[in-house]
Scaffold this motif. Structure first.
Motif, mmCIF file in Angstrom:
data_model
loop_
_atom_site.group_PDB
_atom_site.id
_atom_site.type_symbol
_atom_site.label_atom_id
_atom_site.label_comp_id
_atom_site.label_asym_id
_atom_site.label_seq_id
_atom_site.Cartn_x
_atom_site.Cartn_y
_atom_site.Cartn_z
ATOM 1 N N ASP A 76 -18.856 82.247 35.231
ATOM 2 C CA ASP A 76 -18.415 83.293 36.146
ATOM 3 C C ASP A 76 -19.586 83.990 36.812
ATOM 4 N N VAL A 77 -19.252 84.643 37.895
ATOM 5 C CA VAL A 77 -20.194 85.519 38.598
ATOM 6 C C VAL A 77 -19.521 86.869 38.719
ATOM 7 N N SER A 78 -20.287 87.928 38.613
ATOM 8 C CA SER A 78 -19.706 89.250 38.797
ATOM 9 C C SER A 78 -20.661 90.130 39.573
ATOM 10 N N THR A 79 -20.118 91.203 40.125
ATOM 11 C CA THR A 79 -20.926 92.147 40.886
ATOM 12 C C THR A 79 -20.308 93.525 40.783
ATOM 13 N N ASP A 80 -21.120 94.529 40.968
ATOM 14 C CA ASP A 80 -20.623 95.898 41.075
ATOM 15 C C ASP A 80 -20.385 96.195 42.543
ATOM 16 N N PHE A 81 -19.183 96.688 42.845
ATOM 17 C CA PHE A 81 -18.815 96.976 44.229
ATOM 18 C C PHE A 81 -18.123 98.333 44.251
ATOM 19 N N GLY A 82 -18.822 99.330 44.775
ATOM 20 C CA GLY A 82 -18.302 100.695 44.688
ATOM 21 C C GLY A 82 -18.239 101.114 43.228
ATOM 22 N N ASN A 83 -17.089 101.609 42.810
ATOM 23 C CA ASN A 83 -16.935 102.002 41.408
ATOM 24 C C ASN A 83 -16.217 100.940 40.595
ATOM 25 N N LYS A 84 -16.179 99.698 41.092
ATOM 26 C CA LYS A 84 -15.487 98.611 40.421
ATOM 27 C C LYS A 84 -16.446 97.475 40.073
ATOM 28 N N ARG A 85 -16.125 96.788 38.997
ATOM 29 C CA ARG A 85 -16.789 95.543 38.657
ATOM 30 C C ARG A 85 -15.873 94.404 39.082
#
Length: 208
Positions: A53-62
């Protein structure tokens, strides 16, 4: 990053020499790296969320992205559903309140197992064909009223690539890459807006 690059370098040289049970791990890893690169080029942090998987922080969400590369059209729906089940399991192991999931499907192999070359007359014909492929994919894999097994799975990314050769001399030989991100109609309004903002952010550096 390095483990995935090692996997990428061990695959068969020929696209046609892949198999569903073995030999396609390299290009699968390549698709994961491509999704990570889209996120990185948009200026967002890229984080690992497991081996696939890949993940990122975007605003206040993961945002956690589960990547699949179906081997055939008949397996594409199963791949989509498997990715959604995997995301559902992940929500319990991380900060679920601030986490949302996205499925990413690379449909290139499924739609063109021999990586056949598309021939076109005018450039507008090529654009029409590519847009038609994406519209068909959306209709097939994000049908109206489709509801993911978990409300935190908010969107799907569909990708298609193809070589295109003009029928006339002097035309442009093109390596076409088409990507689209779509939220699910059953998602909550805030999550639909989140998916739209994420798509807009990616589009700022790469056509989506």
């Amino acid at each position: 990053l390095l483990p995935r690059i090692r996997i990428l370098s061990r695959g068969p040289e020929s696209y046609a020499n892949e198999s569903a049970s073995a030999g396609n791990a390299a290009r699968n890893a390549g698709f994961e790296l491509l999704i990570a690169s889209l996120i990185a080029q948009a200026g967002l942090p890229v984080k690992s969320a497991g081996t696939s998987d890949v993940s990122t922080d975007f605003g206040n969400k993961r945002l956690v992205v589960e990547c699949k590369r179906p081997y055939s059209k008949s397996s594409a729906g199963r791949n989509r559903d498997k990715a959604m089940r995997q995301l559902k399991k992940r929500y319990s192991g991380i900060d679920g309140a601030h986490t949302r999931g996205i499925v990413a499907l690379d449909m290139s192999r499924a739609l063109s197992p021999d990586f056949s070359v598309h021939r076109y007359g005018e450039m507008r014909e090529l654009h029409t064909w590519l847009n038609g492929v994406l519209e068909s994919l959306l209709n097939d894999y994000v049908p109206r009223g489709f509801q993911p097994p978990h409300r935190k799975t908010i969107a799907i990314i569909l990708r298609f690539t193809a070589m295109a050769v003009p029928t006339k001399e002097g035309g442009r030989i093109a390596y076409c890459q088409q990507n689209v991100i779509s939220s699910f109609g059953s998602s909550r309004l805030g999550d639909m807006e989140l998916a739209e903002r994420f798509g807009d952010t990616l589009q700022a550096t790469r056509p989506v």
